[in-house]
Design a protein around this motif. Sequence first.
Motif, PDB file in Angstrom:
ATOM      1  N   SER A  74       8.588   1.372  -8.360  1.00 35.54           N
ATOM      2  CA  SER A  74       8.917   0.253  -7.476  1.00 35.54           C
ATOM      3  C   SER A  74      10.382   0.264  -7.101  1.00 35.54           C
ATOM      4  N   SER A  75      10.658  -0.113  -5.861  1.00 36.82           N
ATOM      5  CA  SER A  75      12.033  -0.272  -5.414  1.00 36.82           C
ATOM      6  C   SER A  75      12.521  -1.651  -5.821  1.00 36.82           C
ATOM      7  N   SER A  76      13.765  -1.937  -5.511  1.00 31.46           N
ATOM      8  CA  SER A  76      14.320  -3.243  -5.846  1.00 31.46           C
ATOM      9  C   SER A  76      13.849  -4.321  -4.878  1.00 31.46           C
ATOM     10  N   ARG A  77      13.250  -3.903  -3.767  1.00 34.48           N
ATOM     11  CA  ARG A  77      12.756  -4.877  -2.807  1.00 34.48           C
ATOM     12  C   ARG A  77      11.530  -5.591  -3.357  1.00 34.48           C
ATOM     13  N   ILE A  78      11.393  -6.850  -3.012  1.00 35.03           N
ATOM     14  CA  ILE A  78      10.296  -7.657  -3.539  1.00 35.03           C
ATOM     15  C   ILE A  78       9.130  -7.638  -2.562  1.00 35.03           C
ATOM     16  N   MET A  79       7.954  -7.239  -3.053  1.00 35.33           N
ATOM     17  CA  MET A  79       6.736  -7.256  -2.258  1.00 35.33           C
ATOM     18  C   MET A  79       5.901  -8.451  -2.678  1.00 35.33           C
ATOM     19  N   THR A  80       5.172  -9.010  -1.725  1.00 37.70           N
ATOM     20  CA  THR A  80       4.340 -10.174  -2.026  1.00 37.70           C
ATOM     21  C   THR A  80       3.200  -9.798  -2.956  1.00 37.70           C
ATOM     22  N   ILE A  81       2.550  -8.645  -2.684  1.00 39.70           N
ATOM     23  CA  ILE A  81       1.454  -8.199  -3.529  1.00 39.70           C
ATOM     24  C   ILE A  81       2.023  -7.612  -4.815  1.00 39.70           C
ATOM     25  N   ASP A  82       1.586  -8.117  -5.951  1.00 37.80           N
ATOM     26  CA  ASP A  82       2.075  -7.665  -7.247  1.00 37.80           C
ATOM     27  C   ASP A  82       1.189  -6.529  -7.739  1.00 37.80           C
ATOM     28  N   LEU A  83       1.707  -5.309  -7.682  1.00 36.88           N
ATOM     29  CA  LEU A  83       0.936  -4.134  -8.044  1.00 36.88           C
ATOM     30  C   LEU A  83       1.582  -3.420  -9.216  1.00 36.88           C
ATOM     31  N   ASP A  84       0.738  -2.831 -10.057  1.00 42.18           N
ATOM     32  CA  ASP A  84       1.223  -2.064 -11.194  1.00 42.18           C
ATOM     33  C   ASP A  84       0.134  -1.061 -11.567  1.00 42.18           C
ATOM     34  N   ILE A  85       0.422  -0.226 -12.553  1.00 40.75           N
ATOM     35  CA  ILE A  85      -0.579   0.710 -13.041  1.00 40.75           C
ATOM     36  C   ILE A  85      -1.792  -0.088 -13.528  1.00 40.75           C
ATOM     37  N   GLY A  86      -2.960   0.311 -13.075  1.00 39.98           N
ATOM     38  CA  GLY A  86      -4.178  -0.404 -13.424  1.00 39.98           C
ATOM     39  C   GLY A  86      -4.640  -1.376 -12.358  1.00 39.98           C
ATOM     40  N   SER A  87      -3.794  -1.656 -11.372  1.00 39.22           N
ATOM     41  CA  SER A  87      -4.197  -2.550 -10.285  1.00 39.22           C
ATOM     42  C   SER A  87      -5.288  -1.901  -9.447  1.00 39.22           C
ATOM     43  N   ARG A  88      -6.124  -2.737  -8.867  1.00 33.50           N
ATOM     44  CA  ARG A  88      -7.220  -2.263  -8.028  1.00 33.50           C
ATOM     45  C   ARG A  88      -7.186  -2.997  -6.691  1.00 33.50           C
ATOM     46  N   LEU A  89      -7.513  -2.259  -5.628  1.00 34.21           N
ATOM     47  CA  LEU A  89      -7.627  -2.841  -4.299  1.00 34.21           C
ATOM     48  C   LEU A  89      -8.832  -2.218  -3.600  1.00 34.21           C
ATOM     49  N   PRO A  90      -9.437  -2.939  -2.659  1.00 29.64           N
ATOM     50  CA  PRO A  90     -10.566  -2.359  -1.915  1.00 29.64           C
ATOM     51  C   PRO A  90     -10.139  -1.091  -1.176  1.00 29.64           C
ATOM     52  N   ALA A  91     -10.859  -0.017  -1.383  1.00 29.48           N
ATOM     53  CA  ALA A  91     -10.463   1.272  -0.815  1.00 29.48           C
ATOM     54  C   ALA A  91     -10.415   1.241   0.707  1.00 29.48           C
ATOM     55  N   TRP A  92     -11.364   0.558   1.335  1.00 32.86           N
ATOM     56  CA  TRP A  92     -11.470   0.620   2.792  1.00 32.86           C
ATOM     57  C   TRP A  92     -10.285  -0.013   3.507  1.00 32.86           C
ATOM     58  N   SER A  93      -9.573  -0.929   2.821  1.00 34.22           N
ATOM     59  CA  SER A  93      -8.513  -1.688   3.484  1.00 34.22           C
ATOM     60  C   SER A  93      -7.112  -1.200   3.150  1.00 34.22           C
ATOM     61  N   THR A  94      -6.984  -0.079   2.455  1.00 30.17           N
ATOM     62  CA  THR A  94      -5.683   0.426   2.028  1.00 30.17           C
ATOM     63  C   THR A  94      -5.446   1.834   2.568  1.00 30.17           C
ATOM     64  N   SER A  95      -4.179   2.192   2.686  1.00 31.72           N
ATOM     65  CA  SER A  95      -3.852   3.529   3.197  1.00 31.72           C
ATOM     66  C   SER A  95      -4.321   4.620   2.238  1.00 31.72           C
ATOM     67  N   MET A  96      -4.093   4.439   0.934  1.00 33.76           N
ATOM     68  CA  MET A  96      -4.532   5.456  -0.020  1.00 33.76           C
ATOM     69  C   MET A  96      -6.054   5.537  -0.070  1.00 33.76           C
ATOM     70  N   GLY A  97      -6.699   4.384  -0.015  1.00 33.51           N
ATOM     71  CA  GLY A  97      -8.154   4.381  -0.027  1.00 33.51           C
ATOM     72  C   GLY A  97      -8.738   5.111   1.166  1.00 33.51           C
ATOM     73  N   ARG A  98      -8.154   4.913   2.326  1.00 35.04           N
ATOM     74  CA  ARG A  98      -8.674   5.579   3.522  1.00 35.04           C
ATOM     75  C   ARG A  98      -8.467   7.088   3.476  1.00 35.04           C
ATOM     76  N   VAL A  99      -7.357   7.500   2.886  1.00 33.76           N
ATOM     77  CA  VAL A  99      -7.161   8.944   2.691  1.00 33.76           C
ATOM     78  C   VAL A  99      -8.263   9.506   1.800  1.00 33.76           C
ATOM     79  N   LEU A 100      -8.515   8.842   0.688  1.00 32.36           N
ATOM     80  CA  LEU A 100      -9.521   9.327  -0.257  1.00 32.36           C
ATOM     81  C   LEU A 100     -10.927   9.261   0.333  1.00 32.36           C
TER      82      LEU A 100
END
Length: 209
Positions: A74-100
């Motif tokens: 993580s950078s020092s910039r603050i993101m609204t979505i709190d993400l960390d190792i183990g976090s999950r997001l719907p694959a279809w709506s994310t950039s990494m999910g769409r790649v996969l």
Amino acid sequence: CLYTLSKLGFVYADDGKNYQLRPRILSLGHAYLASTPLAKSTQPVLKHLSEMLNESCSIATLDGDDILYIARASSSRIMTIDLDIGSRLPAWSTSMGRVLLSYLPEDQLNDFLARITMIRYTPQTVDSVSKLREELKRVRQQGYALNDQELEMGLRSIAVPLVNPEGAVVAALNVGVHAGQVSAQELRSRVLPELVKAAEELSLLLKSD
């Protein structure tokens, strides 16, 4: 097993019969994910990329219908979505999910598209299976996915595949930015080349299962 987990503080049962998980159980999953060969081998490169771009960088794999974060810097910039190792997001709506998803065999992709429930998170969100299918084709052809405020307003991300020595896509690497500070064009022109270089370096570290 339940007795041991209870003594360690991972589960509890008020009546001594019906057990529930305690928040401490999350530490087990985090420790496991952080210690996997893929996470351990990629973390230094991920950290360097994050420091160079001053942006948050992540690696995720496909786990069911979600992406699972296995490494993050993580950078020092603050993101609204709190993400960390183990976090999950719907694959279809994310950039990494769409790649996969774009690299799935056709039958697996069809099964996935047939069962997902699409939620309109923002006015930018792709809102139909047909549009999503077209977007996945475009991602496969161009070799990257750009998510422009589809999951949350103000959040842009760009992702590329991580390929093992056998040529299989085993994970995805992304950079997330504030939309008000980094344009979509800058993501393509400045961030994407560095992302591709990092993915190529990381791919040399990957081993097939």
